[in-house]
Design a protein around this motif. Sequence first.
Motif, PDB file in Angstrom:
ATOM      1  N   TYR A   1       3.677  90.903  58.060  1.00 17.45           N
ATOM      2  CA  TYR A   1       4.886  90.076  58.136  1.00 17.45           C
ATOM      3  C   TYR A   1       6.122  90.862  57.673  1.00 17.45           C
ATOM      4  O   TYR A   1       6.758  90.510  56.680  1.00 17.45           O
ATOM      5  CB  TYR A   1       4.736  88.836  57.257  1.00 17.45           C
ATOM      6  CG  TYR A   1       3.543  87.968  57.572  1.00 17.45           C
ATOM      7  CD1 TYR A   1       3.476  87.259  58.775  1.00 17.45           C
ATOM      8  CD2 TYR A   1       2.492  87.854  56.669  1.00 17.45           C
ATOM      9  CE1 TYR A   1       2.383  86.460  59.061  1.00 17.45           C
ATOM     10  CE2 TYR A   1       1.394  87.052  56.948  1.00 17.45           C
ATOM     11  CZ  TYR A   1       1.342  86.354  58.137  1.00 17.45           C
ATOM     12  OH  TYR A   1       0.248  85.570  58.423  1.00 17.45           O
TER      13      TYR A   1
ATOM     14  N   ALA B   1       9.603  88.984  57.119  1.00 17.73           N
ATOM     15  CA  ALA B   1       9.864  88.151  55.939  1.00 17.73           C
ATOM     16  C   ALA B   1      10.717  88.908  54.924  1.00 17.73           C
ATOM     17  O   ALA B   1      11.592  88.332  54.273  1.00 17.73           O
ATOM     18  CB  ALA B   1       8.547  87.714  55.308  1.00 17.73           C
TER      19      ALA B   1
ATOM     20  N   SER C   1       7.583  86.144  49.872  1.00 17.75           N
ATOM     21  CA  SER C   1       7.729  85.815  51.293  1.00 17.75           C
ATOM     22  C   SER C   1       7.025  86.858  52.156  1.00 17.75           C
ATOM     23  O   SER C   1       7.384  88.038  52.132  1.00 17.75           O
ATOM     24  CB  SER C   1       9.216  85.765  51.664  1.00 17.75           C
ATOM     25  OG  SER C   1       9.885  84.766  50.933  1.00 17.75           O
ATOM     26  N   GLY C   2       6.008  86.462  52.869  1.00 18.61           N
ATOM     27  CA  GLY C   2       5.272  87.364  53.750  1.00 18.61           C
ATOM     28  C   GLY C   2       4.539  88.478  53.040  1.00 18.61           C
ATOM     29  O   GLY C   2       4.155  89.480  53.661  1.00 18.61           O
TER      30      GLY C   2
ATOM     31  N   THR D   1      12.872  75.988  60.983  1.00 14.44           N
ATOM     32  CA  THR D   1      12.597  77.135  61.840  1.00 14.44           C
ATOM     33  C   THR D   1      11.998  78.259  61.007  1.00 14.44           C
ATOM     34  O   THR D   1      12.285  78.380  59.802  1.00 14.44           O
ATOM     35  CB  THR D   1      13.888  77.609  62.546  1.00 14.44           C
ATOM     36  OG1 THR D   1      13.577  78.632  63.485  1.00 14.44           O
ATOM     37  CG2 THR D   1      14.924  78.117  61.558  1.00 14.44           C
ATOM     38  N   ALA D   2      11.175  79.075  61.635  1.00 14.51           N
ATOM     39  CA  ALA D   2      10.480  80.146  60.927  1.00 14.51           C
ATOM     40  C   ALA D   2      11.465  81.083  60.228  1.00 14.51           C
ATOM     41  O   ALA D   2      12.472  81.496  60.815  1.00 14.51           O
ATOM     42  CB  ALA D   2       9.617  80.935  61.901  1.00 14.51           C
ATOM     43  N   GLY D   3      11.172  81.406  58.980  1.00 18.79           N
ATOM     44  CA  GLY D   3      11.983  82.353  58.235  1.00 18.79           C
ATOM     45  C   GLY D   3      13.112  81.765  57.443  1.00 18.79           C
ATOM     46  O   GLY D   3      13.713  82.452  56.600  1.00 18.79           O
TER      47      GLY D   3
ATOM     48  N   ASP E   1      12.527  82.061  53.789  1.00 17.21           N
ATOM     49  CA  ASP E   1      12.691  83.421  53.280  1.00 17.21           C
ATOM     50  C   ASP E   1      14.155  83.661  52.906  1.00 17.21           C
ATOM     51  O   ASP E   1      14.460  84.243  51.861  1.00 17.21           O
ATOM     52  CB  ASP E   1      12.256  84.446  54.329  1.00 17.21           C
ATOM     53  CG  ASP E   1      10.815  84.255  54.792  1.00 17.21           C
ATOM     54  OD1 ASP E   1      10.016  83.675  54.019  1.00 17.21           O
ATOM     55  OD2 ASP E   1      10.507  84.662  55.918  1.00 17.21           O
TER      56      ASP E   1
END
Length: 465
Positions: free
Chosen positions: A245, A248, A296-297, A401-403, A406
Amino acid sequence: MRQAHTVEQVRAAEAELMARLPTGTLMQRAAHGLAHAVLDLLDGGYGRRVVLLVGSGDNGGDALHAGALLARRGCRVEAWLLSPRAHEGGLAALRAAGGRVVRGVPDAPSRPERPDVVLDGIVGIGGQPGLRAEAVAALAALAGVPVVAVDVPSGVGVDTGELDGPHVRAALTVTFGTHKVAHLVDPAAAACGVLHLVDIGLDLPAPVLEALQPHDVARLLPRPAPDAQKYARGVVGVRAGSARYPGAAVLSVAGAATGLCGMVRVVGDPAVTAQVREAHPEVVGDGRVQAWVVGSGADDAAAEALAAATGDGVPVVVDADALAHVSGPLPVPAVLTPHAGELAAMLGVTRAEVEAAPLAFARRAATTYDAVVLLKGRHTLIVGPTGPGRVTTAGTPWLATAGAGDVLGGLIGALLAAGLDPFDAASVGSWLHGAAATLASGGGPLVAGDVARALPGVVRTLPLG
Protein backbone atom coordinates in the motif's frame (compact mmCIF):
# COMPACT_ATOMS: atom_id res chain seq x y z
CA MET A 1 -19.97 26.69 18.70
CA ARG A 2 -22.99 24.46 18.65
CA GLN A 3 -23.58 22.94 22.07
CA ALA A 4 -25.67 19.96 23.08
CA HIS A 5 -27.04 19.34 26.56
CA THR A 6 -28.76 16.44 28.28
CA VAL A 7 -32.44 16.25 29.09
CA GLU A 8 -31.65 16.71 32.78
CA GLN A 9 -29.63 19.86 32.09
CA VAL A 10 -32.36 21.33 29.88
CA ARG A 11 -35.14 20.59 32.35
CA ALA A 12 -33.21 22.18 35.21
CA ALA A 13 -32.59 25.31 33.14
CA GLU A 14 -36.24 25.47 32.09
CA ALA A 15 -37.43 25.11 35.69
CA GLU A 16 -35.12 27.90 36.81
CA LEU A 17 -36.35 30.20 34.05
CA MET A 18 -40.05 29.37 34.52
CA ALA A 19 -39.78 30.30 38.19
CA ARG A 20 -38.98 33.85 37.08
CA LEU A 21 -41.50 34.18 34.25
CA PRO A 22 -45.31 34.41 34.07
CA THR A 23 -46.98 31.03 33.58
CA GLY A 24 -46.92 29.86 29.98
CA THR A 25 -44.29 32.34 28.77
CA LEU A 26 -41.72 29.68 27.89
CA MET A 27 -44.22 27.65 25.88
CA GLN A 28 -45.31 30.76 24.01
CA ARG A 29 -41.70 31.54 23.11
CA ALA A 30 -41.25 28.02 21.79
CA ALA A 31 -44.56 28.08 19.91
CA HIS A 32 -43.78 31.40 18.21
CA GLY A 33 -40.37 30.14 17.09
CA LEU A 34 -41.90 26.90 15.84
CA ALA A 35 -44.70 28.63 13.94
CA HIS A 36 -42.34 31.04 12.21
CA ALA A 37 -40.05 28.18 11.19
CA VAL A 38 -43.04 26.36 9.65
CA LEU A 39 -44.15 29.50 7.81
CA ASP A 40 -40.64 29.87 6.39
CA LEU A 41 -40.71 26.24 5.28
CA LEU A 42 -44.11 26.69 3.64
CA ASP A 43 -43.20 30.11 2.21
CA GLY A 44 -46.34 31.57 3.77
CA GLY A 45 -49.43 30.34 5.53
CA TYR A 46 -52.60 31.28 3.69
CA GLY A 47 -54.41 28.23 2.37
CA ARG A 48 -51.81 25.78 3.59
CA ARG A 49 -52.93 22.59 5.33
CA VAL A 50 -51.22 21.53 8.52
CA VAL A 51 -51.75 18.41 10.62
CA LEU A 52 -50.55 18.32 14.22
CA LEU A 53 -49.70 14.95 15.77
CA VAL A 54 -50.22 15.63 19.46
CA GLY A 55 -49.10 13.60 22.46
CA SER A 56 -49.80 14.16 26.13
CA GLY A 57 -46.83 16.32 27.14
CA ASP A 58 -45.61 19.87 26.78
CA ASN A 59 -44.23 18.96 23.38
CA GLY A 60 -47.81 18.51 22.24
CA GLY A 61 -48.63 21.84 23.88
CA ASP A 62 -45.93 23.54 21.81
CA ALA A 63 -47.45 22.04 18.66
CA LEU A 64 -50.99 23.11 19.60
CA HIS A 65 -50.01 26.69 20.39
CA ALA A 66 -47.97 26.85 17.20
CA GLY A 67 -50.99 25.47 15.35
CA ALA A 68 -53.12 28.28 16.76
CA LEU A 69 -50.63 30.84 15.46
CA LEU A 70 -50.58 29.15 12.06
CA ALA A 71 -54.39 29.13 11.93
CA ARG A 72 -54.38 32.88 12.54
CA ARG A 73 -52.04 33.22 9.55
CA GLY A 74 -54.54 31.49 7.27
CA CYS A 75 -53.48 27.86 7.60
CA ARG A 76 -56.09 25.11 7.83
CA VAL A 77 -54.96 23.28 10.94
CA GLU A 78 -56.14 19.93 12.26
CA ALA A 79 -54.81 18.27 15.41
CA TRP A 80 -54.84 14.50 15.79
CA LEU A 81 -54.77 13.66 19.49
CA LEU A 82 -52.80 10.44 19.96
CA SER A 83 -53.17 10.23 23.74
CA PRO A 84 -56.14 10.37 26.12
CA ARG A 85 -54.67 13.60 27.52
CA ALA A 86 -53.53 16.74 25.74
CA HIS A 87 -52.39 20.18 26.83
CA GLU A 88 -55.63 21.99 27.75
CA GLY A 89 -54.35 25.50 27.14
CA GLY A 90 -53.03 24.50 23.73
CA LEU A 91 -56.32 22.84 22.78
CA ALA A 92 -58.29 25.92 23.80
CA ALA A 93 -55.98 28.20 21.82
CA LEU A 94 -56.22 26.05 18.69
CA ARG A 95 -60.02 25.84 18.85
CA ALA A 96 -60.31 29.57 19.44
CA ALA A 97 -58.18 30.19 16.33
CA GLY A 98 -60.46 28.01 14.20
CA GLY A 99 -58.42 24.82 14.23
CA ARG A 100 -60.04 21.40 14.18
CA VAL A 101 -59.40 18.68 16.77
CA VAL A 102 -59.98 14.93 16.30
CA ARG A 103 -59.25 11.99 18.60
CA GLY A 104 -56.87 9.42 17.18
CA VAL A 105 -56.25 8.80 13.50
CA PRO A 106 -59.29 9.65 11.39
CA ASP A 107 -60.61 7.10 8.90
CA ALA A 108 -59.40 7.62 5.35
CA PRO A 109 -62.73 8.98 3.96
CA SER A 110 -62.91 11.65 6.70
CA ARG A 111 -59.30 12.81 6.49
CA PRO A 112 -58.60 16.31 5.21
CA GLU A 113 -57.01 16.82 1.84
CA ARG A 114 -53.36 15.89 1.83
CA PRO A 115 -51.59 18.32 4.17
CA ASP A 116 -48.59 20.43 3.21
CA VAL A 117 -46.77 19.67 6.44
CA VAL A 118 -47.08 17.60 9.61
CA LEU A 119 -45.96 18.83 13.04
CA ASP A 120 -44.58 16.04 15.20
CA GLY A 121 -45.60 16.81 18.77
CA ILE A 122 -45.98 13.16 19.75
CA VAL A 123 -43.21 12.73 22.31
CA GLY A 124 -40.95 15.31 23.94
CA ILE A 125 -37.37 15.15 25.14
CA GLY A 126 -38.39 12.89 28.03
CA GLY A 127 -39.64 10.14 25.74
CA GLN A 128 -38.00 6.76 25.28
CA PRO A 129 -36.85 5.38 21.92
CA GLY A 130 -39.62 3.83 19.86
CA LEU A 131 -43.26 4.80 19.26
CA ARG A 132 -46.65 3.40 20.27
CA ALA A 133 -48.92 1.78 17.73
CA GLU A 134 -51.26 4.75 17.27
CA ALA A 135 -48.35 7.08 16.51
CA VAL A 136 -47.00 4.58 13.99
CA ALA A 137 -50.44 4.41 12.35
CA ALA A 138 -50.68 8.21 12.17
CA LEU A 139 -47.30 8.49 10.51
CA ALA A 140 -48.22 5.75 8.05
CA ALA A 141 -51.43 7.61 7.14
CA LEU A 142 -49.36 10.72 6.41
CA ALA A 143 -46.47 9.01 4.64
CA GLY A 144 -44.77 11.26 2.12
CA VAL A 145 -45.76 14.53 3.81
CA PRO A 146 -42.81 16.59 5.13
CA VAL A 147 -42.56 16.42 8.92
CA VAL A 148 -41.42 19.21 11.22
CA ALA A 149 -40.27 17.70 14.51
CA VAL A 150 -40.97 19.69 17.65
CA ASP A 151 -37.72 19.72 19.68
CA VAL A 152 -36.65 16.19 18.61
CA PRO A 153 -38.07 13.61 16.21
CA SER A 154 -40.34 11.44 18.33
CA GLY A 155 -38.98 7.99 19.08
CA VAL A 156 -35.23 8.75 19.10
CA GLY A 157 -32.85 8.40 22.04
CA VAL A 158 -32.48 12.05 23.04
CA ASP A 159 -29.40 11.70 25.27
CA THR A 160 -27.71 8.94 23.28
CA GLY A 161 -28.42 9.49 19.60
CA GLU A 162 -29.53 5.87 19.41
CA LEU A 163 -32.62 4.34 17.80
CA ASP A 164 -34.71 1.43 19.03
CA GLY A 165 -37.88 0.90 17.08
CA PRO A 166 -40.15 3.14 15.02
CA HIS A 167 -39.34 6.86 14.99
CA VAL A 168 -40.13 10.04 13.13
CA ARG A 169 -37.93 11.03 10.20
CA ALA A 170 -38.15 14.81 9.93
CA ALA A 171 -37.42 17.23 7.12
CA LEU A 172 -36.89 19.97 9.73
CA THR A 173 -36.38 19.82 13.48
CA VAL A 174 -37.11 22.97 15.48
CA THR A 175 -35.46 22.78 18.88
CA PHE A 176 -35.50 25.14 21.83
CA GLY A 177 -32.78 26.62 24.01
CA THR A 178 -29.97 24.29 22.97
CA HIS A 179 -29.23 21.31 20.80
CA LYS A 180 -29.65 17.85 22.23
CA VAL A 181 -27.30 14.91 21.68
CA ALA A 182 -29.73 13.30 19.24
CA HIS A 183 -29.43 16.32 16.93
CA LEU A 184 -25.71 15.78 16.43
CA VAL A 185 -25.02 12.06 16.94
CA ASP A 186 -25.98 9.38 14.46
CA PRO A 187 -28.06 7.39 13.86
CA ALA A 188 -30.66 9.73 15.42
CA ALA A 189 -29.12 12.83 13.82
CA ALA A 190 -29.88 11.41 10.39
CA ALA A 191 -33.59 11.50 11.33
CA CYS A 192 -33.56 15.20 12.23
CA GLY A 193 -33.26 16.79 8.81
CA VAL A 194 -32.36 20.47 8.89
CA LEU A 195 -31.89 21.87 12.41
CA HIS A 196 -33.34 25.19 13.54
CA LEU A 197 -32.56 26.45 17.05
CA VAL A 198 -34.95 28.83 18.80
CA ASP A 199 -33.46 30.87 21.64
CA ILE A 200 -35.85 30.84 24.59
CA GLY A 201 -33.49 32.39 27.12
CA LEU A 202 -32.14 29.35 28.98
CA ASP A 203 -29.09 29.72 31.23
CA LEU A 204 -27.28 26.45 30.61
CA PRO A 205 -24.27 24.72 32.21
CA ALA A 206 -21.29 23.29 30.32
CA PRO A 207 -22.44 21.08 27.43
CA VAL A 208 -21.87 17.36 27.05
CA LEU A 209 -21.16 17.72 23.33
CA GLU A 210 -19.83 20.47 21.08
CA ALA A 211 -19.70 21.02 17.33
CA LEU A 212 -17.01 23.42 16.15
CA GLN A 213 -17.98 26.23 13.79
CA PRO A 214 -15.62 28.24 11.53
CA HIS A 215 -14.87 30.91 14.15
CA ASP A 216 -14.00 28.18 16.69
CA VAL A 217 -11.59 26.55 14.24
CA ALA A 218 -10.04 29.94 13.46
CA ARG A 219 -9.49 30.57 17.17
CA LEU A 220 -7.84 27.19 17.77
CA LEU A 221 -5.78 26.97 14.58
CA PRO A 222 -2.01 27.43 15.16
CA ARG A 223 -0.74 30.36 13.09
CA PRO A 224 2.90 31.29 12.50
CA ALA A 225 4.35 34.06 14.65
CA PRO A 226 5.95 37.01 12.83
CA ASP A 227 9.41 35.59 13.61
CA ALA A 228 8.49 31.94 12.96
CA GLN A 229 10.97 29.43 11.60
CA LYS A 230 10.26 25.90 10.41
CA TYR A 231 11.41 24.06 13.53
CA ALA A 232 9.48 26.35 15.87
CA ARG A 233 6.30 25.66 13.87
CA GLY A 234 6.61 21.95 14.58
CA VAL A 235 7.89 18.86 12.80
CA VAL A 236 5.67 15.84 12.19
CA GLY A 237 6.92 12.38 11.31
CA VAL A 238 4.98 9.86 9.23
CA ARG A 239 5.45 6.09 9.44
CA ALA A 240 2.99 4.78 6.88
CA GLY A 241 2.70 2.79 3.70
CA SER A 242 4.22 -0.50 2.59
CA ALA A 243 5.12 -2.32 -0.59
CA ARG A 244 1.50 -3.44 -0.75
CA TYR A 245 0.00 0.00 0.00
CA PRO A 246 2.51 2.67 -1.04
CA GLY A 247 -0.23 5.19 -1.79
CA ALA A 248 -1.23 5.31 1.89
CA ALA A 249 2.10 6.94 2.75
CA VAL A 250 1.74 9.44 -0.10
CA LEU A 251 -1.72 10.44 1.10
CA SER A 252 -0.81 10.53 4.78
CA VAL A 253 2.07 12.86 3.96
CA ALA A 254 -0.24 14.90 1.72
CA GLY A 255 -2.45 15.57 4.75
CA ALA A 256 0.57 16.47 6.88
CA ALA A 257 2.28 18.63 4.25
CA THR A 258 -0.42 21.26 3.84
CA GLY A 259 1.57 24.02 5.51
CA LEU A 260 0.05 23.75 8.98
CA CYS A 261 3.38 22.78 10.56
CA GLY A 262 6.95 23.62 9.65
CA MET A 263 8.32 20.31 8.35
CA VAL A 264 7.31 16.75 7.50
CA ARG A 265 9.58 13.71 7.85
CA VAL A 266 8.84 10.29 6.38
CA VAL A 267 10.31 7.00 7.61
CA GLY A 268 9.79 3.49 6.25
CA ASP A 269 10.37 1.24 3.28
CA PRO A 270 12.94 2.99 1.01
CA ALA A 271 10.88 2.33 -2.11
CA VAL A 272 7.82 3.84 -0.46
CA THR A 273 9.66 6.88 0.88
CA ALA A 274 11.07 7.48 -2.60
CA GLN A 275 7.52 7.66 -3.97
CA VAL A 276 6.56 10.06 -1.21
CA ARG A 277 9.48 12.38 -1.96
CA GLU A 278 8.70 12.32 -5.65
CA ALA A 279 5.18 13.54 -4.87
CA HIS A 280 6.31 15.87 -2.07
CA PRO A 281 9.89 17.07 -2.62
CA GLU A 282 9.75 19.24 0.52
CA VAL A 283 9.54 16.16 2.76
CA VAL A 284 12.75 15.02 4.52
CA GLY A 285 13.95 11.87 6.25
CA ASP A 286 14.29 10.65 9.82
CA GLY A 287 15.06 13.01 12.68
CA ARG A 288 13.51 14.74 15.67
CA VAL A 289 9.76 15.36 15.57
CA GLN A 290 7.07 16.79 17.81
CA ALA A 291 4.43 14.21 16.75
CA TRP A 292 4.14 10.95 14.82
CA VAL A 293 1.47 9.61 12.46
CA VAL A 294 1.51 5.81 12.30
CA GLY A 295 -0.34 3.00 10.59
CA SER A 296 -1.96 3.98 7.31
CA GLY A 297 -1.22 1.13 4.90
CA ALA A 298 1.63 -0.07 7.13
CA ASP A 299 0.59 -3.71 6.70
CA ASP A 300 3.01 -6.14 8.44
CA ALA A 301 5.26 -3.30 9.60
CA ALA A 302 2.52 -1.66 11.67
CA ALA A 303 3.52 -3.13 15.04
CA GLU A 304 7.15 -2.13 14.60
CA ALA A 305 6.20 1.35 13.41
CA LEU A 306 3.90 1.87 16.41
CA ALA A 307 6.58 0.73 18.86
CA ALA A 308 9.16 3.05 17.31
CA ALA A 309 6.83 6.02 17.33
CA THR A 310 5.59 5.58 20.90
CA GLY A 311 9.16 5.09 22.07
CA ASP A 312 10.01 8.60 20.92
CA GLY A 313 8.10 10.25 23.78
CA VAL A 314 5.93 12.54 21.61
CA PRO A 315 2.19 12.48 20.82
CA VAL A 316 1.06 10.00 18.19
CA VAL A 317 -1.83 9.57 15.76
CA VAL A 318 -2.64 5.87 15.42
CA ASP A 319 -4.57 4.87 12.31
CA ALA A 320 -5.58 1.83 10.26
CA ASP A 321 -3.22 -1.16 10.56
CA ALA A 322 -1.57 0.16 13.72
CA LEU A 323 -4.88 0.17 15.62
CA ALA A 324 -4.81 -3.64 15.76
CA HIS A 325 -1.66 -3.41 17.86
CA VAL A 326 -3.09 -1.08 20.52
CA SER A 327 -3.82 -3.38 23.45
CA GLY A 328 -4.07 -0.80 26.23
CA PRO A 329 -3.12 2.77 27.12
CA LEU A 330 -0.09 3.97 25.19
CA PRO A 331 2.90 5.57 26.95
CA VAL A 332 2.39 8.87 25.09
CA PRO A 333 -0.62 11.12 24.39
CA ALA A 334 -2.53 9.53 21.51
CA VAL A 335 -5.28 10.10 19.00
CA LEU A 336 -6.86 6.85 17.78
CA THR A 337 -8.72 7.22 14.47
CA PRO A 338 -10.81 4.07 13.80
CA HIS A 339 -13.84 3.62 11.62
CA ALA A 340 -16.71 1.56 13.05
CA GLY A 341 -15.27 -1.79 11.98
CA GLU A 342 -11.85 -1.05 13.47
CA LEU A 343 -13.36 0.18 16.73
CA ALA A 344 -15.52 -2.95 16.91
CA ALA A 345 -12.41 -5.12 16.62
CA MET A 346 -10.64 -3.11 19.33
CA LEU A 347 -13.55 -3.51 21.74
CA GLY A 348 -14.56 -7.07 20.88
CA VAL A 349 -18.04 -6.18 19.60
CA THR A 350 -19.69 -6.18 16.18
CA ARG A 351 -19.63 -3.35 13.69
CA ALA A 352 -23.43 -3.20 13.84
CA GLU A 353 -23.28 -2.58 17.59
CA VAL A 354 -20.86 0.31 17.12
CA GLU A 355 -22.95 1.84 14.35
CA ALA A 356 -26.08 1.61 16.52
CA ALA A 357 -24.45 3.35 19.50
CA PRO A 358 -21.35 5.20 18.24
CA LEU A 359 -21.11 7.72 21.08
CA ALA A 360 -21.30 5.04 23.77
CA PHE A 361 -18.60 2.91 22.14
CA ALA A 362 -16.33 5.86 21.38
CA ARG A 363 -16.52 6.83 25.06
CA ARG A 364 -15.81 3.25 26.10
CA ALA A 365 -12.73 3.17 23.89
CA ALA A 366 -11.48 6.54 25.14
CA THR A 367 -11.66 5.22 28.71
CA THR A 368 -10.23 1.80 27.89
CA TYR A 369 -7.22 3.19 26.01
CA ASP A 370 -6.87 6.50 27.91
CA ALA A 371 -6.71 8.32 24.59
CA VAL A 372 -8.63 10.68 22.37
CA VAL A 373 -10.77 8.58 20.06
CA LEU A 374 -11.89 9.94 16.70
CA LEU A 375 -14.61 7.65 15.38
CA LYS A 376 -15.07 8.29 11.67
CA GLY A 377 -18.56 8.47 10.26
CA ARG A 378 -21.14 10.70 8.63
CA HIS A 379 -20.90 12.75 11.82
CA THR A 380 -17.41 12.08 13.17
CA LEU A 381 -17.11 11.85 16.95
CA ILE A 382 -14.13 13.02 19.00
CA VAL A 383 -14.08 12.02 22.67
CA GLY A 384 -11.49 11.87 25.41
CA PRO A 385 -11.42 9.92 28.66
CA THR A 386 -13.10 12.86 30.43
CA GLY A 387 -14.96 16.05 29.58
CA PRO A 388 -17.39 16.91 26.80
CA GLY A 389 -17.07 15.32 23.41
CA ARG A 390 -17.12 16.95 20.01
CA VAL A 391 -18.81 16.06 16.77
CA THR A 392 -17.92 17.13 13.24
CA THR A 393 -20.89 17.82 11.02
CA ALA A 394 -18.87 19.44 8.21
CA GLY A 395 -18.36 17.28 5.16
CA THR A 396 -20.02 15.64 2.19
CA PRO A 397 -21.04 12.05 1.38
CA TRP A 398 -18.46 12.16 -1.44
CA LEU A 399 -15.80 12.05 1.30
CA ALA A 400 -16.48 8.30 1.67
CA THR A 401 -13.58 7.47 -0.64
CA ALA A 402 -10.40 5.42 -0.39
CA GLY A 403 -7.49 7.24 1.22
CA ALA A 404 -9.48 10.04 2.81
CA GLY A 405 -8.67 8.67 6.27
CA ASP A 406 -4.94 8.66 5.42
CA VAL A 407 -5.15 12.38 4.66
CA LEU A 408 -7.01 13.00 7.90
CA GLY A 409 -4.38 11.21 9.99
CA GLY A 410 -1.59 13.28 8.47
CA LEU A 411 -3.51 16.49 9.02
CA ILE A 412 -4.13 15.72 12.69
CA GLY A 413 -0.46 14.86 13.12
CA ALA A 414 0.57 18.24 11.69
CA LEU A 415 -1.71 20.03 14.14
CA LEU A 416 -0.26 17.99 17.03
CA ALA A 417 3.24 18.94 15.96
CA ALA A 418 2.19 22.58 15.68
CA GLY A 419 1.20 22.56 19.35
CA LEU A 420 -2.47 21.61 19.69
CA ASP A 421 -3.37 19.07 22.35
CA PRO A 422 -4.76 15.73 21.09
CA PHE A 423 -8.42 16.66 21.60
CA ASP A 424 -8.17 19.98 19.79
CA ALA A 425 -5.92 18.56 17.08
CA ALA A 426 -8.41 15.78 16.35
CA SER A 427 -11.46 18.05 16.32
CA VAL A 428 -9.87 20.90 14.34
CA GLY A 429 -8.36 18.39 11.91
CA SER A 430 -11.68 16.64 11.45
CA TRP A 431 -13.49 19.93 10.76
CA LEU A 432 -10.86 21.11 8.27
CA HIS A 433 -10.94 17.72 6.55
CA GLY A 434 -14.72 17.86 6.14
CA ALA A 435 -14.70 21.49 4.98
CA ALA A 436 -11.92 20.78 2.48
CA ALA A 437 -13.87 17.84 1.08
CA THR A 438 -16.94 20.05 0.65
CA LEU A 439 -14.87 22.69 -1.12
CA ALA A 440 -13.08 20.18 -3.34
CA SER A 441 -16.27 18.32 -4.17
CA GLY A 442 -18.35 21.27 -5.28
CA GLY A 443 -21.31 18.91 -5.08
CA GLY A 444 -19.66 16.15 -7.11
CA PRO A 445 -17.19 13.28 -6.70
CA LEU A 446 -13.66 13.66 -5.42
CA VAL A 447 -10.62 11.58 -4.51
CA ALA A 448 -8.52 11.77 -1.36
CA GLY A 449 -5.77 13.86 -2.90
CA ASP A 450 -8.32 16.54 -3.77
CA VAL A 451 -9.05 16.95 -0.05
CA ALA A 452 -5.40 17.58 0.80
CA ARG A 453 -5.04 20.09 -2.02
CA ALA A 454 -8.14 22.00 -0.87
CA LEU A 455 -7.00 22.38 2.75
CA PRO A 456 -4.99 25.61 2.33
CA GLY A 457 -7.96 27.19 0.58
CA VAL A 458 -10.20 26.35 3.52
CA VAL A 459 -7.77 27.91 5.97
CA ARG A 460 -7.70 31.08 3.87
CA THR A 461 -11.47 31.40 4.18
CA LEU A 462 -11.48 31.22 7.98
CA PRO A 463 -12.10 34.41 9.95
CA LEU A 464 -9.16 35.75 11.90
CA GLY A 465 -8.93 33.83 15.17
